[in-house]
Motif scaffolding. Structure first.
Motif, mmCIF file in Angstrom:
data_model
loop_
_atom_site.group_PDB
_atom_site.id
_atom_site.type_symbol
_atom_site.label_atom_id
_atom_site.label_comp_id
_atom_site.label_asym_id
_atom_site.label_seq_id
_atom_site.Cartn_x
_atom_site.Cartn_y
_atom_site.Cartn_z
ATOM 1 N N UNK B 190 0.837 -1.208 0.000
ATOM 2 C CA UNK B 190 0.000 0.000 0.000
ATOM 3 C C UNK B 190 0.872 1.258 0.000
ATOM 4 N N UNK B 191 1.973 1.225 0.737
ATOM 5 C CA UNK B 191 2.864 2.396 0.739
ATOM 6 C C UNK B 191 3.621 2.504 -0.588
ATOM 7 N N UNK B 192 4.016 1.345 -1.145
ATOM 8 C CA UNK B 192 4.683 1.382 -2.454
ATOM 9 C C UNK B 192 3.773 2.043 -3.483
ATOM 10 N N UNK B 193 2.501 1.634 -3.459
ATOM 11 C CA UNK B 193 1.556 2.190 -4.442
ATOM 12 C C UNK B 193 1.413 3.695 -4.244
ATOM 13 N N UNK B 194 1.374 4.078 -3.001
ATOM 14 C CA UNK B 194 1.182 5.510 -2.723
ATOM 15 C C UNK B 194 2.394 6.316 -3.170
ATOM 16 N N UNK B 195 3.581 5.818 -2.870
ATOM 17 C CA UNK B 195 4.764 6.627 -3.216
ATOM 18 C C UNK B 195 4.954 6.673 -4.733
ATOM 19 N N UNK B 196 4.633 5.582 -5.397
ATOM 20 C CA UNK B 196 4.814 5.584 -6.850
ATOM 21 C C UNK B 196 3.764 6.452 -7.533
#
Lengths: 944, 358
Positions: B190-196
């Protein structure tokens, strides 16, 4: 038993006579509570009075003092609900018609023994029960509240204990308001409050200055200490005073510290000086910040200043925007400076002038004088202003100037993000050359190379790294002293007190000194080199100086926040309960985004106990006006039992931010001696009247239905006092005694289908007359002034008042105008209906045409401009020439409650308008179209 | 009166004022540090943790020998005060101007939390007093590692007494609120998706990276400059005002491409709370789970942690058990033997920790 009662009456006469003779010498009052009877004797007294009531023919006045003691004991037990209910329950054969006799006995007590006569608004309202309640000194339900108030003010009281009882009472009365309506009423007896406080804290009693009989005081303290929290509060308050006495600092001007009169501190005024600092906001950029001190200490100076700060907005020189009322009563506050402030005017200014505040600010409210400002850079990327302009080798500084920066060979330009200022950074080497020192001196800076002094252990408040410190009276300041060259001996001195010789340590090794806790005031601690070791080559200054501003602690107040991350504000700052209930209070809450607060309203009884709590809504922070308005509308529409609202003596808005804290905003209410309450039983709802007024004028109760708002139905007083169920859909109840009215609009929720929600008032046709017009205006007042109870009460009342307005203009301007106004309403101000209204004006149509055309514009004008325009039109179109035009504009304002004329002024206004219906209708059409069209696009009918 | 005193007397004077018992470790004792910081908070807040550190060091110069070690203890103590709720870290709040929204430490208002045992945690700060409690109640306050609590007297309704004294009660549920349970993979995803999903960050000066690949138990030593690191990392950077800003960054060869500020908008916890949990999840996914040690003594089971944990986790452990002196670790909690299994499950499911081999 009669003989026993006679003996008691005689004993009380002798007792109070003796007390009175002592008190008269000191011009002090006597209290009935000082009867000197113990618990057993009181119990016997009650029995005897009950017995005597059974004996027919016994004159009550024979034992009037005994009755006074009984009444006072009921006052001591009074909890703010219903005095007479308890009085009469405990004395079953007491006749309520005897109540005025009791007052006459208290008046006799006042005349015979110098008994205290109750004063204040509450005493005027509650003309009988004010006597026994006041003579009870400190009724039980107020004891905890007084103990808590004293605990919160304990440090401030220390310096006031040498003042008169009146002064002490006045101070506490102003500082401790808002706990409950009963407590506020008690505080109105300022001198009495002062005497009780001095008795509780300073043991100023009969034995010392003849104020209060010790036996009475002991009884109050014993009762007070039965509640554990009250005992703790009183204990700590007494302890604070005891410590101050030991230090000899009780009362103003008696401070003495450090031995000898030379150490007496300067008189201390609350801190108002703004502090400047810089924060690094870029690799080489600094943002200036001004910190304004918490002004609670200023608010403590006088009640007037406290009120001023609570209610007045302020602005900060160099920072945009206006800050809300009470902003500086929530702890110190910081603002970024967009422009460098002037040094010759206070940084803080208020939207309203206040001589005392202006005086304080004019002496200490400015930033330090320029032309250069010195800031020491710390490890936290923050630079604090060094007021003494003292620099030290090895340190880094920012120098700010308005115009030209001083030249520094070692300086590097740096950016200050602020208009009207420029800055330079200097990093001083560990060893300064003569050239460095010259440069620094040319910039008005001193170079310290010899002694360094700093607060150690407990950090000092307001420490600027060089000379300024702030301490609490309860703290023990310690300092470290260190020199960087050989010194044999220091000389340490507080003020001009005796010097202490201290053997110095080796260079770089600190010597520690400790001061005793100091009383409030400003002090100077100086440390000089008494004896330098040979070979010492110290540069001036050879003396280190520390200023100590000492103040009493400010205790935390329950229900306040103490940090500026979460601020709840109300407009008006202290709304009444009724203003809140009718949606006239606006709440806003500032705080961290993403957090939530829950806002509720708490309804309290006379003693501060909770009757009910209702949630208004949950809000995301920051909460602005729109969110509050929406939530309040929803709250307002919810069906609620009006009992708690009607029964409440006060309330509080509670803004609950969980761990952010909770803020309580008081909602005051004047509790009328005549009041309506709503009692719900299992099978019915009763409306009941409580009458504590006991005035001479007889009580008159009337009812006006929603359907026939001008028609009065008289109600039986006794039946109303017992309680009755209002008939649906309800209406206006008025209890009138003399010139006092208590009005309540009751809206019953039992309705028959959707139609039942609506009401349509009607008016019986009566001949038009000025008297009729006056009656309609009075009815508008009665309906508008009423409290509201029950669902749809507000909407139904609004409908009644709107129709009363129409009806008044029908009476004043005739049926033709009435038809025109009805047409305007029904057709939602269609062009056709406007034309019908214009026809009313006949030959004066051009006058009306302009009013119609420009009504929206006029509604946006200031009042005096609108009046001038109206007068000019009336003059130009020869409408009522040579006569006053103003009443035609005043009438709408009167009806809307913006002004309330006297009866004579009102009669004169109606009298005038009666003769000029066209002028009157002109004022009306301007108001109607201004309101209506101001909220929608203009239509073709607006063209002349 | 002025008197010359020795350093011990200075410390004793300060301790007496702060209401802490004099300990052998003097100004290094956690209770002393916590009390001194609470006093400072009364007049320094709102401020950054660095301002606390600066003031503590300046006022103890001459009393301490190792400034760096003292600084580390202060930082640890500040973290403990925030975790327990004496200090509040407020993000996105305009304290100095409408245009300057940032993160600050503010002093929490006085409050208490009633524990199931009947004890009450005392929280918050009043500006000029150690606690607004009257003397009788104040003398009953026990301070353990800076955490303050009161034990009830026999038959005493302590919560009611504290409420009557005007102290606000915080509900256990609100105070102990935790984020929802998520697997380490889901959390990181979920954090990967947000940062990308973020737009390019541009240059981010002064960036520090929490490098999970460093083989060390020392939390401090895992922080480094971006160097040539590539991938998604927890990062920290100094903020314009107030505390450091936390984030989750996508780096390529040490250059930040995208940056997600923490906490996420609307998140009630601190940036570091989110960051620490994400790092624990990253470590777990890399089969390099952060560890805790579990041992027992006669009084119960002791959890020993080597990295900081989010404040919601710290509060829970402090409520279920007691925080005790750490011994060779960053923090320790003792819980009743019967509670150990539940707390292990909590650490495993919420923080992805594993028990260290004996």
């Amino acid at each position: 038993m009669t003989a026993e009662l006679n003996a008691l009456q005689t004993r009380l006469e002798s007792h109070f006579l003796a007390l009175a003779s002592t008190r008269q010498q000191h011009l002090l009052p006597v209290f009935a509570f000082e009867h000197g009877l113990d618990a057993n004797e009181l119990s016997r007294l009650f029995d005897m009075l009950r017995f005597t009531l059974k004996m027919s023919g016994e004159r009550l006045s024979k034992h009037w003092l005994v009755w006074i003691v009984y009444a006072t004991e009921q006052g001591y037990d009074y909890d703010g609900d219903e005095y007479w209910h308890t009085f009469e329950r405990r004395m079953p054969l007491w006749d309520r018609n005897w109540r005025p006799i009791l007052r006459s006995w208290f008046v006799k007590f006042h005349r015979t023994f110098g008994g205290l006569r109750p004063v204040g608004r509450w005493a005027n309202f509650f003309s009988i029960i004010a006597w026994p309640v006041t003579h009870a000194l400190l009724p039980k339900d107020l004891q905890g509240q007084l103990a808590n108030a004293l605990y919160g003010l304990r440090y401030q009281l220390v310096s006031r204990l040498d003042q008169s009882a009146l002064e002490v009472g006045r101070y506490v009365a102003h500082m401790a308001r808002g706990r409950s309506s009963r407590f506020d009423n008690f505080l109105e007896q300022e001198e009495l409050v002062g005497r009780i406080i001095l008795g509780l804290l300073d043991q100023r009693t009969e034995e010392t200055d003849g104020a209060i009989l010790p036996q009475a005081l002991v009884r109050i303290v014993a009762d007070l200490e039965k509640a554990r929290n009250a005992r703790q509060w009183l204990h700590d308050t007494r302890k604070a005073i005891e410590i101050a006495k030991m230090r000899g600092t009780v009362g103003t001007g008696r401070a003495s510290v450090g031995g000898g009169s030379a150490a007496i501190p300067h008189t201390r005024l609350p801190k108002v000086r703004p502090a400047l600092s810089l924060r690094r906001t870029g690799p080489d950029a600094w943002t200036p910040i001004v910190e304004l001190p918490d002004l609670r200490a200023v608010a403590d100076l006088s009640p007037e200043l406290g009120e001023f700060l609570k209610r007045t907005r302020c602005s900060i020189a160099g920072s945009t925007g206006v800050r809300p009322p009470g902003w500086l009563l929530n702890g110190s506050q910081m603002r970024v400076l967009g422009t460098w402030p002037r040094a010759d005017v206070p940084v803080l200014s208020f939207t309203v002038a206040n001589a005392a505040m202006d005086h304080l600010l004019s002496s200490e409210g400015q930033i330090s004088s320029g032309p250069y400002w010195l800031f020491r850079i710390g490890s936290d990327e923050r630079a604090v202003e060094v007021l003494g302009r003292l620099v030290r080798p090895g340190q880094a500084y920012i120098i700010v100037a308005r115009d030209h920066l001083p030249p520094f060979a070692k300086g590097s330009p740096t950016q200050i993000l602020c208009q009207g200022a420029q800055a330079i950074r200097i990093d001083l080497p560990a060893a300064l050359t003569a050239a460095h020192i010259d440069e620094l001196r040319n910039a008005g800076l001193s170079v310290a190379q010899t002694i360094r002094i700093w607060p150690v252990g407990l950090a000092a408040r307001g420490w600027d790294g060089e000379g300024a410190t702030e301490w609490l009276e309860t703290e023990t300041p310690c300092f470290a002293i260190q020199q960087d060259h050989p010194v044999a001996e220091y000389e340490v001195r507080l003020g001009t007190g005796p010097a202490l010789k201290v053997t110095a340590q080796a260079p770089g090794v600190p010597t520690f000194i400790r001061l005793q806790p100091l009383s409030a005031g400003n002090y100077v601690l100086s440390i000089g080199v008494a004896k330098a070791l040979s070979g010492g080559t110290a540069l001036a200054p050879m003396e280190g100086v520390i200023s100590l501003a000492v103040r009493p602690p400010t205790p935390w107040v329950s229900g306040s926040i103490g940090h500026s991350g979460f601020i709840a504000m109300s407009e008006p700052p202290e709304p009444t309960l009724d203003e809140f209930w009718e949606g006239l209070a606006q709440l806003s809450v500032l705080g961290p985004a993403g957090r939530q607060v829950t806002v509720s309203v708490e309804l309290l009884d006379g003693s501060g106990g909770r009757l009910a709590i209702e949630q208004v809504g949950q809000f995301n922070l920051p909460m602005q006006e729109g969110a509050w308005r929406t939530a309040f509308t929803g709250f307002d529409r919810r069906e609620r039992d009006p009992w708690n609202y009607l029964g409440a003596s006060s309330g509080r808005i509670i803004v609950d931010g969980e761990d952010l804290g909770v803020v309580r905003i008081p909602l005051q209410r004047d509790v009328s001696p005549v009041r309506w309450v709503w009692r719900k039983t299992n099978d019915t709802t009763l409306l009941r009247l409580i009458d504590d007024h006991d005035g001479e004028a007889p009580m008159r109760i009337s009812f006006h239905s929603f359907e026939k708002p001008l028609e009065e139905a008289r109600l039986d007083v006794e039946m109303t006092e017992r309680g009755s169920e209002p008939v649906a859909p309800g209406g206006l109840f008025i209890a009138r005694s003399g010139d006092q009215n208590t009005n309540l609009v009751v809206s019953m929720s039992k309705v028959d289908g959707f139609q039942g929600l609506l009401i349509e008032p009607s008016f019986t046709s009566v001949p038009r007359s000025k008297e009729q017009a006056l009656a309609v205006v009075r009815a508008v007042f009665s309906w508008s002034d009423a409290r509201l109870a029950g669902g749809l009460a507000k909407e139904r009342r609004a409908r009644v008042v709107a129709r009363l307005h129409e009806h008044l203009y029908e009476v004043l301007c005739g049926p033709k105008w009435a038809n025109a106004e009805r047409a305007l309403r029904v057709s939602a101000f269609s062009d056709h209906s406007v034309e019908v209204a214009l026809q009313y004006f006949e030959k004066k149509r051009p006058f009306a045409l302009v009013l119609v055309r420009d009504a929206v514009k006029y509604s946006q004008f200031d009042e005096h401009v609108r009046q001038n325009e109206f007068a000019s039109l009336a003059h130009r179109y020869v409408v009522a020439p040579g006569t006053a035009w103003k009443p035609a504009l005043d009438l709408p304002a009167v009806l809307d409650g913006k002004v309330r004329p006297s009866e004579a002024e009102l009669a004169a206004m109606i009298d005038h308008l009666w003769d000029y219906p066209v002028l009157t209708a002109g004022g009306r059409i301007m108001q109607l179209l201004g309101q209506q069209r101001g909220t929608r696009p203009a239509t073709a009918g607006s063209s002349a | 009166m002025i008197e010359v005193v020795d350093p011990d007397a200075v410390v004793a004077t300060a301790s007496a004022y702060l209401g802490t018992e004099r300990e052998d470790s003097g100004v290094l004792a956690p209770s002393y540090l916590a009390a001194a910081l609470r006093r400072l908070a009364g007049f320094l807040c709102p401020c950054s943790p660095r301002t606390f550190v600066r003031n503590m060091i300046e006022s103890h110069r001459g009393l301490i020998t190792d400034e760096l070690a003292f600084e580390e203890l202060i930082e640890r103590s500040i973290e403990a005060l925030v975790a327990i709720g004496d200090l509040l870290e407020l993000s996105d709040v305009a304290l100095v101007g409408e245009q300057v929204r940032s993160t600050w430490l503010v002093a929490a208002p006085p409050a208490f939390v009633a524990r199931p045992s009947g004890n009450a945690f005392i929280l918050g700060i009043s500006a000029d007093e150690q606690t607004p409690l009257p003397t009788e109640m104040r003398t009953r306050v026990v301070s353990r590692l800076g955490i303050r609590y009161i034990e009830p007297l026999p038959d005493e309704d302590l919560a009611a007494t504290l409420r009557e004294l005007g102290i606000r009660e915080l509900s256990n549920a609100a105070w102990l609120k935790c984020p929802k349970t998520m697997s380490a993979a889901d959390l990181v995803a979920s954090y990967d998706a947000k940062v990308l999903g973020r737009s390019p960050s541009g240059e981010v000066p002064d960036l520090l990276v929490l490098d999970g690949s460093r083989k060390t138990r020392s939390y401090k030593r895992r922080w480094c400059k971006p160097g040539s690191l590539s991938g998604n990392f927890i990062v920290r950077r100094p903020q314009t005002f107030g505390s450091d800003l936390w984030g989750y960054a996508n780096l390529r060869d040490g250059v930040p491409l995208k940056l997600l500020d923490l906490p996420l908008p609307g998140d009630r916890w601190r940036g570091c709370d989110a960051a620490w949990r994400v790092q624990m999840a990253i470590d777990a996914l890399a089969l390099n789970c952060q560890e805790y040690r579990l041992r027992s003594d006669t009084l119960g089971a002791i959890f020993e942690l080597f990295s900081p944990i989010p404040k919601w986790a710290r509060r829970r452990l402090a409520v279920v058990g007691n925080e005790i002196d750490p011994n060779g670790c960053l923090m320790s909690f003792r819980v009743a033997p019967g509670e150990a299994a539940t707390e292990e499950k909590f650490l495993r499911e919420m923080l992805y920790l594993t028990r260290a081999a004996e």
